[in-house]
Structure formats: structure tokens, C-alpha cells
Write an enzyme that holds these catalytic residues in place. Structure first.
Site, PDB file in Angstrom:
ATOM      1  N   ASP A 336       0.848  -1.192   0.000  1.00  0.00           N
ATOM      2  CA  ASP A 336       0.000   0.000   0.000  1.00  0.00           C
ATOM      3  C   ASP A 336       0.883   1.242   0.000  1.00  0.00           C
ATOM      4  OD1 ASP A 336      -2.237   1.638   0.114  1.00  0.00           O
ATOM      5  OD2 ASP A 336      -2.507   1.421   2.279  1.00  0.00           O
ATOM      6  N   HIS A 337       0.379   2.307  -0.582  1.00  0.00           N
ATOM      7  CA  HIS A 337       1.032   3.607  -0.477  1.00  0.00           C
ATOM      8  C   HIS A 337       0.518   4.325   0.764  1.00  0.00           C
ATOM      9  CE1 HIS A 337       1.700   3.694  -5.105  1.00  0.00           C
ATOM     10  NE2 HIS A 337       2.823   3.365  -4.487  1.00  0.00           N
ATOM     11  N   TYR A 511      -5.126   4.758   0.265  1.00  0.00           N
ATOM     12  CA  TYR A 511      -6.155   3.901  -0.336  1.00  0.00           C
ATOM     13  C   TYR A 511      -5.671   3.150  -1.579  1.00  0.00           C
ATOM     14  CZ  TYR A 511      -8.393   7.996   1.865  1.00  0.00           C
ATOM     15  OH  TYR A 511      -8.710   9.066   2.684  1.00  0.00           O
ATOM     16  N   HIS A 512      -4.456   2.593  -1.538  1.00  0.00           N
ATOM     17  CA  HIS A 512      -3.932   1.884  -2.695  1.00  0.00           C
ATOM     18  C   HIS A 512      -3.524   0.444  -2.388  1.00  0.00           C
ATOM     19  CE1 HIS A 512      -2.510   6.044  -4.450  1.00  0.00           C
ATOM     20  NE2 HIS A 512      -3.831   5.898  -4.468  1.00  0.00           N
ATOM     21  N   PRO A 513      -4.321  -0.350  -1.678  1.00  0.00           N
ATOM     22  CA  PRO A 513      -3.907  -1.726  -1.394  1.00  0.00           C
ATOM     23  C   PRO A 513      -3.895  -2.575  -2.658  1.00  0.00           C
ATOM     24  CG  PRO A 513      -6.183  -1.405  -0.724  1.00  0.00           C
ATOM     25  CD  PRO A 513      -5.654  -0.055  -1.115  1.00  0.00           C
TER      26      PRO A 513
END
Length: 590
Positions: A336-337, A511-513
Site C-alpha cells: 500500500d502507499h 487507499y492503494h492496497p
């Protein structure tokens, strides 16, 4: 939709034909369903779980074939006026449009909330494309070339670029005509109608900082540019709006909204995916797929559904008394980011304060004229660079340059949202229980690798340098150090000491999983799906969403997920493009 008597007879005929080499279509046939005492569901060609960024694309592309009936199952409901308004995206947490997940305790992040991070995921038509900040960033060409080098043929940059172009309808005048953009697709990509008066200064600051002004989705990602958004004029352009709304007339697309998928139905003897069990209006229902079940539920819900269905790590499933059908590393490789907001006090009120854009005049201007601050996401520009300042190396750091602040003191604040683009840390998604309505355990493992923390700290120092450029001197930017009382006194010791504290308190997800059903060759023991996105060991089951990414892309992930939807649909079309079953059904339906 029930099959007619003639269609069902032809399906039986196709099952007989399947015993002979002439059969080109390796499908699930009624004979596979015959030993299922619960076969009370409707039969479709394909079942897609999840109407999110990828699922809407897949549903659109598969129903281009009028002979294929497609069922799309979505846990949430329709979009509404609130989701349409670009600047309202921050108001969508803790609503019905969000799964409202949280992480397990993070020892080095989210300390301001006790180590537990909010972990939003879109729930509803369009998925996270209905709730995100709409930024359209494809990533770096090296991302996809690395995927291909890891044993995933057809996933290199040259191979995936046409799929980005297939989706896009670029509206920004300076991007039209570029070989890296297209105006042929359904997804509208352009700039916000509202332009902050601070935007040009930020672009000039980037130039002073050593970054070229450029299209970061073009030939070189390194640089600074005006934020490209998935907006259609003044409104959000979700994948539901782009890919589903225009095809409502197609009679071969069936959508079950507000329907929670609970299990993939798999024949444990033949290892074939037969269909999906789901709950709709408090009633348990089943639907069956003649060709394939496609999971597009996202990097959290897809691994959860796989594990609930008996596909996952043996020891973990047995712990929850789930019978193991395929022992695969589902849920591992979570990447994630993170986002670290760095605030600077300036001497002019150039920012949009959350408490002011909800006033009646802003809403009236949007409703009446489709203009004003509500037409932007508040992020004026994006900058990408590596710490070596080498234009020929992929970027490590992303700056979200924003004048949108949660400031309640009415102070003039500018924020740089810092993201480490290629984190080395890996986390996991696990079941909390065998209850499909129980939220899974999510561990992004922020700063699990020391180098991630060190590079983030180096990025903060670069943010300070960015705000010290000549272009911004007249604003007299000063680093705000009082946002965390625990950390504030440490600035008197050293900047490094302060940052060591500040980063752990203020890091949160952007919100980048991705990566929890990793794509890889058969020799890769960490892989869950092959380069065709088919689940290892289970036939007729495919994953098409962010889960399959072997490594996170360098940038916001929504655009790559849409690309995955386009390519995944193409892989399916190539497999089933010519088959005796398709010809028979086509003839029966005429």
C-alpha cells in the site's frame, strides 16, 4: 435469467461434445452441477463479483458479445448526488459507500489514532472509483516492465499501454493528440474546472526545484504537472458512469446490487468453480457460471472471498475450520502507499478550508452553474521524482500539492501530501473468522522495512526544500510543527528527531492496497494467479482487480486497475472467442 428449454438442451449437448477433441470451449457444463444438491440458481455464462474499478470494465467488455449472459454482483448500491461532486470525496468515509475497514495495530504509523488506521474501500456501483480523489496516474513504464521480467509475459509497458488508451477519453486540450492519450474510450480524463490561484506558483516552484513541467502519464513520469482527474466536466466520472451507464440497454447484463458474496462454489473433486453464493434481501441465493467466475472485489474483499471458499494458506484456513481446496498464498504480499501530510503556514489565504466549501454559496454555484470550488478535488498539481534527482530513474516520491486543508483555525495553510512510491514493506489480509460478514484482519505493515522510513524522512526534507524555492518566497512558508503535541518539543533537538516522531503519528493510507492474489509464473511460490489471471489449481476461476499486481505501481492505482480490467476482459475473449458452445447458444437465441 433462466435458460429456455432449447438452450438447456444445447448445454447438455455441449457437455457431451466436451468429451471429444473438437470441443474448443473448456467450460463448466451441467454435468458438473448434477452432483450439487443445492443447484437451485440461475445459470449465466460469466459471474463477476464486484462492480468496482475493474469489474465495471469487465462487465462492459464481456457483454459486447451478445451471446454471453453476464451477472454482476455488487455489495453496495447506486451512486448519488454526493458522490458526483468532486470535492465531496472526503465526506464519504463512514457512509454506506465505504466498507469502513480499519487495520490491526501499526507500531510505526497512525499513532495519532492509537496505531489503528482507517482503511477505506469503496462499496457501491463504481467501487473505489466512486469514493476516491479521482487522480488519473498510470504509474511508471518500469512498473510493468518489472512485472513482465518476473515471468508475466504480455504485461510489459508496450503491451499494457494500448489498454490504457482503450479506456480513455481525454478532454484536456494540451493532452489531446498525444500518442500517450486517447479520446476513443468511455472514461473521461481531464483537469478540474476550478483553478486555484496558487496552482501556477506551485508549478513554478517545481521548476525551481528542478522538475520539468510535463505530462506525468507521457514519455517520462518524473516532473510536475497539473493533476489529471477522472472527471466529466464538473462531475466525477466513476467506472460505473463510464462503463455501465452507456450500456443499460444490453439485455445480456444482469446486475444484483446490495448483494454480499459469501462464497465461490467449487467442486472439490474436479477443482472447478461452479458459481457464487450471495445474500440478497436477507435471502441466500446461488448463481452458476457456464464459463467462469471472475473476482473483481478488490485487494481486501477478493482474498477474503477466496479464503472463505477454501482457497488460501492451509494452516490459516484450518485454524478457522474451513476445508482446504487449494493451498495458495492468498492474502499475502499486501502493499500500500501511505500518505504523510506536511503542513506549511503561509501569509496569504490561498487554501480551501473544509469548513468553508460546504457553505450554501459554494453549493449553489455548483448546482446552478456547474462551477466553483466543488468541481475540484483540491489537489492542484502532482510532482514525481527520485531522491537522486535523476530523470532516467523511476520516481520514489510523489507530492500531492494541495490547498485543501482540514484546518479549523482559519489559518492560511498549504499541504504537501508525501507518498513513498515503491515501498519494500509487505503486509497481509487474513480472516478474522469464517463469517463472511465479519471484517477481515488488515496489516499493511507500514515501515516494516527500515528503508521505507528513511526514504520517507528524506522526502519530508525535500518537501521543505520545495517550499523554500524562489517561486514561493513571497508567501513566507514555515513548517508547522505543533500538530502533534508529543512531537513538537523534539524540533528543538533536531529535525531528524522531530521527523522520527512526526512520521509515525501522521502516516495514513492513501487507499492503494494491492497484491493479495499475486500474479506470477507457476515457479513463483508466492503467486496465486497465472499471467492469464487464472487461479492456480482451480479451473474457471479468475481474478481481475488490484489483487493481482505483483508490485505496486508508482502512483495512484485506479488507472492501472482499470487497465487490468481491460486486459483481463481481453484474455477472456481470446479464450472463449470461438467455441462450439458459443455457436450453439447463439443459434438457440436467434
Amino acid at each position: 435469467m433462466e435458460l429456455t428449454a432449447s438452450e438447456f438442451v444445447l448445454l447438455l449437448l455441449a457437455s457431451v461434445v466436451s468429451y471429444y477433441p473438437l470441443q474448443l470451449d473448456q467450460s463448466v457444463h451441467p454435468k458438473d452441477l448434477a452432483d450439487c444438491y443445492f443447484c437451485d440458481g440461475i445459470i449465466y455464462d460469466f459471474i463477476i463479483v464486484g462492480a468496482g474499478s475493474a469489474g465495471c470494465v469487465v462487465a462492459n467488455r464481456l457483454t459486447e458479445n451478445p451471446n454471453w449472459n453476464v451477472l454482476l454482483i455488487e455489495a453496495g448500491g447506486d451512486e448519488n448526488f454526493v458522490t458526483d461532486v468532486p470535492l465531496f470525496y472526503q465526506q464519504l468515509s463512514q457512509t454506506r459507500f465505504n466498507w469502513n475497514y480499519t487495520t490491526i495495530n501499526q507500531p510505526k504509523a497512525c499513532l495519532s489514532t492509537g496505531g489503528v488506521c482507517d482503511y477505506p474501500r469503496g462499496k457501491g456501483m463504481g467501487g473505489s472509483s466512486t469514493t476516491n480523489a479521482m487522480m488519473y496516474v498510470r504509474g511508471n513504464r518500469a512498473d510493468f516492465d518489472e512485472w513482465e521480467k518476473e515471468g508475466n509475459p504480455g504485461w510489459g509497458y508496450k503491451s499494457v499501454l494500448p489498454y490504457f488508451l482503450r479506456s480513455e477519453n481525454v478532454t484536456a486540450p494540451d493532452l489531446k493528440g498525444s500518442p500517450f492519450h486517447s479520446n476513443e474510450g468511455p472514461l473521461s480524463v481531464g483537469y478540474a474546472r476550478y483553478k486555484s490561484r496558487f496552482r501556477d506558483d506551485l508549478i513554478n516552484a517545481g521548476k525551481d526545484f528542478g522538475l520539468a513541467e510535463r505530462d506525468y502519464n507521457g514519455i517520462n513520469q518524473n516532473g510536475i504537472g497539473v493533476t489529471q482527474l477522472t472527471v466529466d466536466g464538473p462531475n466525477r466520472c466513476s467506472t460505473s458512469k463510464a462503463f455501465l451507464n452507456p450500456i443499460k440497454h444490453r439485455r445480456n447484463l444482469y446486475i444484483f446490487k446490495n448483494s454480499h458474496a459469501t462464497k465461490v462454489l467449487i467442486n472439490r473433486f474436479t477443482k472447478k468453480a461452479l458459481g457464487v453464493e450471495f445474500v440478497h434481501k436477507r435471502r441466500r441465493r446461488r448463481a452458476f457460471a457456464v464459463k467462469e467466475v471472475i473476482l473483481s472485489a478488490g485487494a481486501i474483499n477478493t482474498p477474503q472471498l477466496l479464503m472463505l471458499s477454501g482457497v488460501g494458506p492451509r494452516r490459516h484456513l484450518e485454524k478457522h475450520n474451513i476445508s482446504v481446496i487449494a493451498d495458495l498464498p492468498v492474502g499475502k504480499n499486501l502493499q500500500d502507499h501511505n500518505l504523510l501530510g506536511i503542513q506549511f503556514l503561509v501569509n496569504e489565504q490561498v487554501n480551501i478550508i473544509n469548513s468553508t466549501f460546504l457553505n450554501s454559496s459554494a453549493i449553489l454555484e455548483y448546482a446552478k452553474n456547474k462551477s466553483g470550488i466543488l468541481t475540484t478535488n483540491g489537489i492542484d498539481a502532482l510532482a514525481f521524482f527520485n531522491l537522486k534527482k535523476n530523470d532516467f530513474l523511476p520516481p520514489e516520491i510523489q507530492f500531492h500539492l494541495t490547498t485543501l486543508t482540514p484546518n479549523r483555525d482559519n489559518l492560511p495553510i498549504v499541504v504537501i501530501g508525501l507518498t513513498l512510491l515503491d515501498p519494500k514493506s509487505r503486509g497481509f489480509v487474513k480472516l478474522n473468522s469464517p463469517d463472511p460478514f465479519d471484517k477481515p484482519l488488515i496489516h499493511p505493515n507500514y515501515y516494516g522495512r527500515k528503508s521505507d522510513f528513511e526514504r520517507t524522512a528524506a522526502g519530508v526534507k525535500e518537501a521543505i526544500n520545495f517550499m523554500s524555492t524562489d517561486a514561493l518566497k513571497r508567501y513566507d512558508p514555515r513548517l508547522v510543527t505543533r500538530t502533534v503535541p508529543t512531537c513538537a518539543p523534539l524540533i528543538n533537538i533536531s529535525l531528524d528527531t522531530y521527523l522520527n516522531c512526526y512520521i509515525q503519528y501522521h502516516t495514513r493510507t492513501i487507499y492503494h492496497p494491492i497484491g493479495t492474489a499475486k500474479m506470477g509464473p507457476k515457479s513463483d511460490k508466492s503467486a496465486v494467479v497465472d499471467p492469464e489471471l487464472q487461479v492456480y489449481g482451480i479451473s474457471h476461476l479468475r481474478v481481475i482487480d488490484a489483487s493481482i499486481m505483483p508490485k505496486i505501481t508508482r502512483g495512484n492505482t485506479n488507472a492501472p486497475v482499470i487497465m487490468i480490467g481491460e486486459k483481463g476482459a481481453d484474455l477472456i475473449k481470446k479464450k472463449y472467442g470461438t467455441s462450439i458452445l458459443s455457436l450453439l447458444l447463439s443459434w438457440a437465441r436467434k
